[in-house]
Enzyme design. Sequence first.
Site, PDB file in Angstrom:
ATOM      1  N   TYR A  30      -6.964  78.979   1.091  1.00  0.00           N
ATOM      2  CA  TYR A  30      -7.213  77.536   1.124  1.00  0.00           C
ATOM      3  C   TYR A  30      -6.524  76.885   2.323  1.00  0.00           C
ATOM      4  O   TYR A  30      -7.089  75.997   2.965  1.00  0.00           O
ATOM      5  CB  TYR A  30      -6.727  76.884  -0.177  1.00  0.00           C
ATOM      6  CG  TYR A  30      -6.811  75.381  -0.154  1.00  0.00           C
ATOM      7  CD1 TYR A  30      -8.034  74.733  -0.316  1.00  0.00           C
ATOM      8  CD2 TYR A  30      -5.680  74.602   0.039  1.00  0.00           C
ATOM      9  CE1 TYR A  30      -8.123  73.346  -0.274  1.00  0.00           C
ATOM     10  CE2 TYR A  30      -5.758  73.218   0.076  1.00  0.00           C
ATOM     11  CZ  TYR A  30      -6.976  72.598  -0.080  1.00  0.00           C
ATOM     12  OH  TYR A  30      -7.053  71.225  -0.031  1.00  0.00           O
ATOM     13  N   GLU A  31      -5.307  77.327   2.627  1.00  0.00           N
ATOM     14  CA  GLU A  31      -4.535  76.744   3.727  1.00  0.00           C
ATOM     15  C   GLU A  31      -4.892  77.340   5.087  1.00  0.00           C
ATOM     16  O   GLU A  31      -4.250  77.040   6.080  1.00  0.00           O
ATOM     17  CB  GLU A  31      -3.033  76.899   3.460  1.00  0.00           C
ATOM     18  CG  GLU A  31      -2.558  76.040   2.316  1.00  0.00           C
ATOM     19  CD  GLU A  31      -1.058  76.110   2.087  1.00  0.00           C
ATOM     20  OE1 GLU A  31      -0.401  77.066   2.573  1.00  0.00           O
ATOM     21  OE2 GLU A  31      -0.536  75.205   1.413  1.00  0.00           O
ATOM     22  N   GLU A  88       8.135  75.253  -3.095  1.00  0.00           N
ATOM     23  CA  GLU A  88       7.592  76.013  -1.963  1.00  0.00           C
ATOM     24  C   GLU A  88       6.064  75.995  -1.990  1.00  0.00           C
ATOM     25  O   GLU A  88       5.429  75.783  -0.968  1.00  0.00           O
ATOM     26  CB  GLU A  88       8.104  77.457  -2.003  1.00  0.00           C
ATOM     27  CG  GLU A  88       7.547  78.352  -0.930  1.00  0.00           C
ATOM     28  CD  GLU A  88       7.995  77.962   0.482  1.00  0.00           C
ATOM     29  OE1 GLU A  88       7.299  78.365   1.427  1.00  0.00           O
ATOM     30  OE2 GLU A  88       9.012  77.272   0.643  1.00  0.00           O
ATOM     31  N   VAL A  92      -3.579  74.921  -7.533  1.00  0.00           N
ATOM     32  CA  VAL A  92      -4.479  74.912  -8.684  1.00  0.00           C
ATOM     33  C   VAL A  92      -5.820  75.433  -8.197  1.00  0.00           C
ATOM     34  O   VAL A  92      -6.350  74.954  -7.184  1.00  0.00           O
ATOM     35  CB  VAL A  92      -4.620  73.488  -9.286  1.00  0.00           C
ATOM     36  CG1 VAL A  92      -5.663  73.471 -10.401  1.00  0.00           C
ATOM     37  CG2 VAL A  92      -3.269  72.989  -9.806  1.00  0.00           C
ATOM     38  N   GLY A  98      -8.710  68.560 -11.063  1.00  0.00           N
ATOM     39  CA  GLY A  98      -9.182  67.409 -11.824  1.00  0.00           C
ATOM     40  C   GLY A  98      -8.898  67.523 -13.309  1.00  0.00           C
ATOM     41  O   GLY A  98      -9.137  66.580 -14.057  1.00  0.00           O
ATOM     42  N   GLY A 100      -5.929  67.808 -14.592  1.00  0.00           N
ATOM     43  CA  GLY A 100      -4.600  67.277 -14.892  1.00  0.00           C
ATOM     44  C   GLY A 100      -3.505  68.320 -14.765  1.00  0.00           C
ATOM     45  O   GLY A 100      -2.325  68.015 -14.928  1.00  0.00           O
ATOM     46  N   GLY A 102      -2.316  69.948 -12.116  1.00  0.00           N
ATOM     47  CA  GLY A 102      -1.378  69.700 -11.018  1.00  0.00           C
ATOM     48  C   GLY A 102      -0.310  68.698 -11.415  1.00  0.00           C
ATOM     49  O   GLY A 102       0.880  68.888 -11.159  1.00  0.00           O
ATOM     50  N   ASN A 129      -4.015  68.049   4.874  1.00  0.00           N
ATOM     51  CA  ASN A 129      -4.416  68.177   3.471  1.00  0.00           C
ATOM     52  C   ASN A 129      -4.401  66.810   2.775  1.00  0.00           C
ATOM     53  O   ASN A 129      -3.548  66.522   1.934  1.00  0.00           O
ATOM     54  CB  ASN A 129      -3.495  69.179   2.761  1.00  0.00           C
ATOM     55  CG  ASN A 129      -4.053  69.623   1.425  1.00  0.00           C
ATOM     56  OD1 ASN A 129      -4.972  69.004   0.897  1.00  0.00           O
ATOM     57  ND2 ASN A 129      -3.484  70.675   0.881  1.00  0.00           N
ATOM     58  N   TYR A 136       0.007  63.404  -4.186  1.00  0.00           N
ATOM     59  CA  TYR A 136       1.458  63.208  -4.212  1.00  0.00           C
ATOM     60  C   TYR A 136       1.820  61.728  -4.201  1.00  0.00           C
ATOM     61  O   TYR A 136       2.798  61.314  -4.839  1.00  0.00           O
ATOM     62  CB  TYR A 136       2.127  63.940  -3.049  1.00  0.00           C
ATOM     63  CG  TYR A 136       1.967  65.441  -3.112  1.00  0.00           C
ATOM     64  CD1 TYR A 136       2.049  66.130  -4.317  1.00  0.00           C
ATOM     65  CD2 TYR A 136       1.720  66.172  -1.956  1.00  0.00           C
ATOM     66  CE1 TYR A 136       1.890  67.510  -4.375  1.00  0.00           C
ATOM     67  CE2 TYR A 136       1.571  67.552  -2.001  1.00  0.00           C
ATOM     68  CZ  TYR A 136       1.658  68.214  -3.217  1.00  0.00           C
ATOM     69  OH  TYR A 136       1.510  69.574  -3.270  1.00  0.00           O
TER      70      TYR A 136
END
Length: 166
Positions: A30-31, A88, A92, A98, A100, A102, A129, A136
């Site tokens: 993903y990253e 670190e 998900v 979606g 919840g 996270g 991101n 956050y």
Amino acid sequence: MAARPLLSIRPATADDVPLIRQLIAELAEYERLADAAVATDDGLRAQLFGAQPAAEVLIGEVDGEAAGFALFFHNFSTFLGKRGLYLEDLFVRPAFRGSGLGRHLMASLARIAVQRDCGRFEWSVLDWNAPAIGFYRTLGAVGMDEWTVQRLEGDALHALALHDAL
């Protein structure tokens, strides 16, 4: 009306090492850092569940299925004179975003920080991101725009370690 999914958070055990490594690989993909994810089961087992664990892991489940994880450890603030909790990695799986989960993982980490009398709960996020940054912010997190992460690794780390070696 659809039933809400059952969310659960549990501490990882040594038996979870293959799952943890798989989740790390999915996060790295993903990253856009898949080539950097070189952790092995043996290495993770030694570092997470050996004689001196370097970090801890929470596994998030949705309806009993592994759906994400959070890997964290303690750091220390000299200004506060207290340890902190450093996240670190939080991940998900896309199919469970979606749900919840996270938010539940983050709340679990906040509870751990409070229970352990930590002065801070911190993490880094890639600047591109936007979904994570937005998430956050909904939790009340504040970006530390005046700070940048610095890193030594590989040859540079080894070169500095040898500098002025006695």
